[in-house]
Design a protein around this motif. Structure first.
Motif, PDB file in Angstrom:
ATOM      1  N   UNK A 294      24.418  60.045  31.956  1.00  0.00           N
ATOM      2  CA  UNK A 294      25.063  59.076  31.680  1.00  0.00           C
ATOM      3  C   UNK A 294      25.235  57.788  32.938  1.00  0.00           C
ATOM      4  N   UNK A 295      24.633  56.878  32.780  1.00  0.00           N
ATOM      5  CA  UNK A 295      24.749  55.657  33.859  1.00  0.00           C
ATOM      6  C   UNK A 295      25.743  54.727  33.449  1.00  0.00           C
ATOM      7  N   UNK A 296      26.846  54.497  34.236  1.00  0.00           N
ATOM      8  CA  UNK A 296      27.947  53.647  33.897  1.00  0.00           C
ATOM      9  C   UNK A 296      27.991  52.704  35.223  1.00  0.00           C
ATOM     10  N   UNK A 297      27.735  51.173  34.765  1.00  0.00           N
ATOM     11  CA  UNK A 297      28.028  50.321  35.818  1.00  0.00           C
ATOM     12  C   UNK A 297      29.425  50.248  36.461  1.00  0.00           C
ATOM     13  N   UNK A 298      30.385  50.450  35.655  1.00  0.00           N
ATOM     14  CA  UNK A 298      31.586  50.364  36.116  1.00  0.00           C
ATOM     15  C   UNK A 298      32.299  51.489  36.821  1.00  0.00           C
ATOM     16  N   UNK A 299      33.441  51.756  36.965  1.00  0.00           N
ATOM     17  CA  UNK A 299      34.140  52.572  37.416  1.00  0.00           C
ATOM     18  C   UNK A 299      34.546  54.020  36.355  1.00  0.00           C
TER      19      UNK A 299
ATOM     20  N   UNK B   5      42.618  38.771  41.194  1.00  0.00           N
ATOM     21  CA  UNK B   5      41.528  39.300  41.886  1.00  0.00           C
ATOM     22  C   UNK B   5      40.770  40.097  41.016  1.00  0.00           C
ATOM     23  N   UNK B   6      39.252  39.654  40.460  1.00  0.00           N
ATOM     24  CA  UNK B   6      38.503  40.135  39.628  1.00  0.00           C
ATOM     25  C   UNK B   6      37.379  41.056  40.007  1.00  0.00           C
ATOM     26  N   UNK B   7      37.143  42.302  39.752  1.00  0.00           N
ATOM     27  CA  UNK B   7      36.120  43.131  40.125  1.00  0.00           C
ATOM     28  C   UNK B   7      35.197  42.868  38.944  1.00  0.00           C
ATOM     29  N   UNK B   8      34.028  42.402  39.111  1.00  0.00           N
ATOM     30  CA  UNK B   8      33.173  41.942  38.030  1.00  0.00           C
ATOM     31  C   UNK B   8      32.423  43.115  37.317  1.00  0.00           C
ATOM     32  N   UNK B   9      32.540  44.377  38.182  1.00  0.00           N
ATOM     33  CA  UNK B   9      31.940  45.679  37.662  1.00  0.00           C
ATOM     34  C   UNK B   9      32.842  46.496  37.077  1.00  0.00           C
ATOM     35  N   UNK B  10      34.070  46.088  37.254  1.00  0.00           N
ATOM     36  CA  UNK B  10      35.230  47.235  36.748  1.00  0.00           C
ATOM     37  C   UNK B  10      36.485  46.313  36.133  1.00  0.00           C
TER      38      UNK B  10
END
Length: 525
Positions: free
Chosen positions: A122-127, A144-149
Motif C-alpha cells: 500500500x502506497x500512501x502519500x500522507x501520514x 499551518x497546512x501540511x499539503x500531504x497530510x
C-alpha cells in the motif's frame, strides 16, 4: 435461520420488551427461543410525537418447522449467503500487487487481497492516521497546512474526518455491503451499524478502526509505505515512480487516490490515461441548532434517549436545477478541509456521540460541463479550484461565514445572531455569495428557502453559511473496462477518486470489486 419483520415498539422500549414482542409475534415459548439478533431497525415518526422503532429480527428456535407452521406467514425461513471472494486465477503476477491510496477503497481492496494471500503493498502519500490526526489538529489551531497530510490526504482518506456515515444506495446482491459493515465491527466499530437504518461511526472511532485494519493487513503479509506519493507511471515498463525517484515494478496497480488528488489526475492525463470530466456538486455548509432539527424530526423539545436527528432534503427549482442536502452531520462541526495553499474548502464532521450544539449539512447544487465551459477532462478540477480560490480570498485564509439574511442581500455579516458556529479551524466574516456565479447563488438561496417549508426555521435569518463545499465527489472519471483496468492493462482505477463511488461504503465496495478482479486473474503472491 428464521426472520420476522415489522415488529413495532415505542421508541423508549427496553431489550426485554423487544424479546417479549418477538415471542408473541412468532408464537413461540420462552424455552423454545435459542438465539435472536437485530437485522434492521428504523424509526417510524409518522405520528410524532409518538415515535416507534420498527425491527426485522433474525432468530432460531428448537423446532423451526413448528414455528413456521404456527406463525401464519409472519415468519420466513432465510438462508444467508455470506460474501465470498472469487476463485484465484493462475497467471503469475510480475512483482507485488500495489494499492495506491489508503482511503476506504484502497483499504478494503488491500484487506481482501491480504486475506486471500496476495500480500499487497500500500502506497500512501500522507501520514499514518494518528500522525495525520495531529497534523489536522495543528492546522485547525494554527492555520499551518501540511499539503500531504490533512483532511483530504492520509491513511483512512477524506472520510476519516467526516461523520463516518455508512448508508449507501448501491444495489448489492453479492453481500459486499454486509461484509464492509461486519469488517468495521470486527475492527472496533459499534455493532449497531449492522442494523441501524442510517449507520455511522464517527471520526473518533474511525481512527481506531483504520489503524486496526492496517495492522491486520500487515499481519497477513501486506506492507505500507507512508509519505510516498506516486509522481509518475511508466506504462511500457510496468512501473510506478514514488517521490520522483523510486521505481517499483508491478503487474497490477490499484489506483485508489481519492477525489482530491488533482496533481495525480494531471499526471495521468499527461501520460495519456483516458479520463473524462463528470458532474459533481458544489455549495455551502449550513448550521442550525441541533435542538431545532430534533424538534422538527421528533415533534417534541426533548429527544430523550433518541440520537441527534438527521435530515435529507431536496428541492427542484424552476431553472431546472436540483438543490439537495449532503453529508448531514447531527451534533457536528464544520471543518476546514483544504489541501492546497491559497485554496479553501469546507466539510462536515461528527464524533460518535454527535453531542455538538449545532447540526450542519452541505446544501449543494449539481454542476456539469455547461458550468465548466469546457469539455476538457480536467475542466471540473479547474472549476473546483476557482471556487476554492474565491473562498480563500473571501475569508482571507480563514473559512468565510455569513448569516443567511446577509447571503441573500449580498453583504458581509457584522455579527452572529442566535446561532454561534461550531467550526474546526479559524473563520471570518466574508461574502459567501461572491464565491459563486449569480445563477448558482440564486439556486442555493431558493433551495434553502424551499427547504424551510419542510423544516421550519431552515431559512432563518441567523442560519450560518460557510463555504465552499466543493469536494462532494470526484470531478473526474478515469475510464475502465469490464476487467476493471484502464487502457494500461496493469492499472486498475478504483473508488471515489476514479469516479466509481460516492461515500465510505460505496468506495469500500468498489475496492472489493477491484480486488476481486485482481484475484480472478492472478495467483496469490
Amino acid at each position: 435461520m428464521l426472520r420476522i419483520t415489522q415488529l413495532k415498539l415505542p421508541a423508549e422500549h427496553t431489550p426485554e420488551q423487544l424479546r417479549k414482542k418477538l415471542l408473541r409475534a412468532a408464537y413461540i415459548k420462552e424455552n423454545e427461543l435459542k438465539t435472536y439478533s437485530i437485522r434492521k431497525r428504523s424509526l417510524d415518526a409518522r405520528k410524532k410525537p409518538e415515535l416507534y422503532y420498527v425491527y426485522t429480527i433474525d432468530f432460531s428456535t428448537l423446532n423451526e418447522e413448528r414455528t413456521l407452521r404456527f406463525s401464519k406467514g409472519k415468519v420466513q425461513k432465510v438462508k444467508e449467503k455470506p460474501y465470498c471472494a472469487p476463485a484465484h486465477g493462475t497467471e503469475r503476477i510480475q512483482g507485488r500487487t500495489i494499492v495506491i491510496g489508503s482511503g476506504p477503497a484502497g483499504l478494503f481492496c488491500a484487506y481482501l487481497l491480504a486475506l486471500e494471500g496476495y500480500e499487497p503493498l500500500v502506497i500512501e502519500r500522507g501520514a499514518p492516521v494518528r500522525e495525520r490526526q495531529k497534523d489536522v489538529q495543528e492546522f485547525w489551531e494554527t492555520g499551518v497546512l501540511n499539503t500531504a497530510s490533512n483532511v483530504q490526504f492520509g491513511e483512512g482518506g477524506a472520510g476519516t474526518f467526516s461523520d463516518g456515515k455508512l448508508n449507501t444506495l448501491v444495489k448489492d446482491s453479492a453481500g459486499r455491503n454486509r461484509f464492509v459493515l461486519e469488517t468495521f465491527v470486527k475492527f472496533g466499530a459499534p455493532q449497531d451499524i449492522l442494523w441501524e437504518q442510517k449507520p455511522h461511526i464517527g471520526t473518533d472511532i474511525l481512527i481506531d478502526v483504520v489503524e486496526a485494519m492496517r495492522n491486520e493487513i500487515i499481519r497477513l503479509g501486506g506492507e505500507f509505505h507512508f509519505h510516498s506519493q506516486v509522481t509518475d507511471i511508466l506504462p511500457e515498463e510496468n512501473c510506478i515512480v514514488v517521490n520522483d525517484d523510486q521505481k517499483i515494478k508491478t503487474g497490477a496497480a490499484v489506483l485508489a487516490v481519492g477525489h482530491s488528488a488533482r496533481d495525480t489526475f494531471q499526471m495521468l492525463f499527461d501520460r495519456g490515461i483516458p479520463m473524462e470530466s463528470k458532474s459533481f456538486a458544489v455549495g455551502v455548509r449550513v448550521e442550525h441548532p441541533q435542538q431545532m432539527i430534533d424538534e422538527a424530526a421528533y415533534g417534541r423539545k426533548e429527544r430523550g434517549r433518541l440520537s441527534a436527528a438527521a435530515y435529507k432534503l431536496t428541492e427542484k427549482l424552476e431553472n431546472g436545477r436540483g438543490v439537495y442536502t449532503f453529508c448531514m452531520c447531527p451534533g457536528g462541526y464544520v471543518v476546514n478541509a483544504s489541501s492546497e495553499e491559497g485554496y479553501l474548502a469546507v466539510n462536515g464532521m461528527s464524533y460518535h456521540d454527535r453531542a455538538g450544539e449545532n447540526a450542519n449539512s452541505a446544501v449543494i447544487v449539481t454542476v456539469s460541463k455547461e458550468d465548466y465551459g469546457s469539455d476538457h477532462p480536467l475542466a471540473g478540477v479547474r472549476f473546483q479550484r476557482e471556487l476554492e480560490k474565491r473562498a480563500w480570498e473571501e475569508g482571507k485564509g480563514s473559512i468565510p461565514v455569513q448569516r443567511f439574511d446577509d447571503f441573500c442581500a449580498g453583504r458581509v455579516s457584522s455579527n452572529f445572531g442566535s446561532i454561534i458556529p461550531n467550526i474546526k479551524g479559524s473563520h471570518a466574516f466574508g461574502n459567501v455569495r461572491n464565491i459563486f456565479s449569480e445563477e448558482l447563488a440564486i439556486s442555493l438561496e431558493q433551495g434553502i428557502r424551499g427547504m424551510d417549508k419542510k423544516i421550519h426555521g431552515f431559512a432563518g435569518d441567523d442560519v450560518i453559511l460557510s463555504g465552499v463545499e466543493s469536494r462532494t465527489s470526484s470531478p473526474v472519471r478515469i475510464l475502465r473496462g469490464e476487467e476493471f483496468t484502464s487502457s494500461v492493462s496493469w492499472i486498475y482505477p478504483c473508488g471515489e477518486g476514479a469516479g466509481y463511488a460516492g461515500g465510505i461504503t460505496s468506495a469500500a465496495m468498489d475496492g472489493l470489486k477491484v480486488a476481486e478482479a485482481v484475484i480472478r486473474k492472478y495467483a496469490a503472491f
